[in-house]
Design a protein around this motif. Structure first.
Motif, short mmCIF file in Angstrom:
data_model
loop_
_atom_site.label_atom_id
_atom_site.label_comp_id
_atom_site.label_asym_id
_atom_site.label_seq_id
_atom_site.Cartn_x
_atom_site.Cartn_y
_atom_site.Cartn_z
N THR A 208 0.83 -1.20 0.00
CA THR A 208 0.00 0.00 0.00
C THR A 208 0.87 1.26 0.00
O THR A 208 0.64 2.19 -0.78
CB THR A 208 -0.93 0.02 1.23
N SER A 211 2.52 1.56 -3.38
CA SER A 211 1.61 2.02 -4.44
C SER A 211 1.39 3.52 -4.36
O SER A 211 1.30 4.21 -5.39
CB SER A 211 0.27 1.28 -4.33
N GLU A 212 1.32 4.07 -3.13
CA GLU A 212 1.18 5.52 -2.97
C GLU A 212 2.45 6.23 -3.41
O GLU A 212 2.40 7.31 -4.00
CB GLU A 212 0.88 5.84 -1.51
N GLN A 213 3.60 5.63 -3.12
CA GLN A 213 4.88 6.25 -3.46
C GLN A 213 5.08 6.35 -4.97
O GLN A 213 5.62 7.35 -5.46
CB GLN A 213 6.02 5.44 -2.83
N GLY A 215 2.51 5.64 -7.43
CA GLY A 215 1.32 5.92 -8.21
C GLY A 215 0.80 4.75 -9.02
O GLY A 215 0.31 4.94 -10.15
N SER A 217 -1.21 0.61 -8.63
CA SER A 217 -2.07 -0.15 -7.74
C SER A 217 -1.28 -1.24 -7.01
O SER A 217 -0.25 -1.72 -7.50
CB SER A 217 -3.20 -0.81 -8.54
#
Length: 295
Positions: A208, A211-213, A215, A217
């Protein structure tokens, strides 16, 4: 086809015990290729003969006599010689990062070191007097490392520090812009993601956060790790953590609970369970078995 990078266990290769200085040096001849690999130790490598290319975390740079590369632990790299050219002659210094950064090292050197490796590319090209001086330092280092004279460890530390300082002083005053990867991913710079994982696997890292780092999924991350590295994301993290843990169990007196926390596990129970699942023995049995082989 899996492209999982080879892990080099420097502690085992150098047959280091916990009483020894965490430093290993060798002279290597690369005839065509030194395949994709990584290790727990930092590396300061000097090319003394030959030409070729090195990929560091997927990014290429040329190698020639005088090129010196400084790699942090678990940076993924690979060497190739120039086609039809002579082999590369390389002196490798591999050492625990604590020799350059940490409470026992010089604060100024620690700051210079971290600023250098974070703000600039991981290599520079020496020529003229600087190259000759670095070669002399490496030959003196190799002589001390190969011998057993009194004060050996002190001189190794001093010469390693001298080599690091000379490397830092030889850096350009600004970063080299925009090197292109020879192994780009069409969507998300997969090798940059792998580098991030290798730099942060001992932190509280999950798909998670990744994925944020980057961009993308979480499901894409899991599929890509399985496709390109031959392991699932979580298994890959566990592999990195257990390799680091194995080195600490062998080379230090750290308590096993402390080792678990150091390499990124939230609890000793989880660490012990995963260690046994992946190695077949418990951490304490692993430490004891290695101790027996050293007697």
């Amino acid at each position: 086809m899996s492209i999982f990078p080879v892990y080099q266990d420097v502690v085992s290769i150098a047959n280091l015990s916990k009483e020894q200085l965490p430093f290993f040096m060798r002279h290597v001849t690369v005839y065509k290729r030194k395949r994709l690999h990584h290790h727990d130790f930092a590396e300061l490598a000097l090319i003394v003969e030959g030409n070729g290319t090195e990929l560091i975390n997927g990014k290429p740079h040329e190698l020639r006599p005088g090129t010196i590369t400084f790699l942090l632990p678990h940076h993924i790299h690979e060497l190739h010689t120039t086609e039809s050219g002579p082999p590369l002659q390389v002196y490798n210094c591999l050492f625990d990062i604590s020799l350059a950064v940490g409470p026992q090292s010089d604060p100024e050197l620690s700051n210079l070191f971290m600023n250098s490796v974070e703000e600039f590319p991981a290599y520079t090209d020496l020529s003229g007097e600087a190259f000759e001086k670095m070669k002399r330092i490496y030959l003196e280092l190799f002589h001390e490392y190969s011998g057993s004279s009194p004060g050996r460890n002190a001189l190794i530390r001093a010469k390693l520090t001298e080599a690091i300082v000379l490397y830092i002083r030889s850096r350009p005053s600004f970063p080299v812009p925009g090197e292109k990867s020879l192994q780009p991913h069409p969507k998300d710079h997969f090798w940059e993601m792998i580098q991030y994982v290798h730099n942060h696997y001992m932190d509280d890292l999950d798909s998670t956060l990744l994925s944020e780092q980057f961009g993308v999924s979480a499901s894409w991350i899991h599929r890509s790790f399985k496709k390109y590295l031959g392991q699932g994301f979580l298994q890959y993290i566990h592999t990195l953590r257990l390799r680091r843990a194995s080195g600490l169990l062998i080379a230090t007196d750290m308590g096993i609970h402390d080792v678990a926390v150091e390499v990124g596990f939230e609890s000793y129970r989880t660490f012990s369970r995963i260690f046994k699942e992946m190695t077949g023995i418990t951490p304490s049995e692993y430490r004891a078995s290695y101790a027996k082989t050293m007697k």
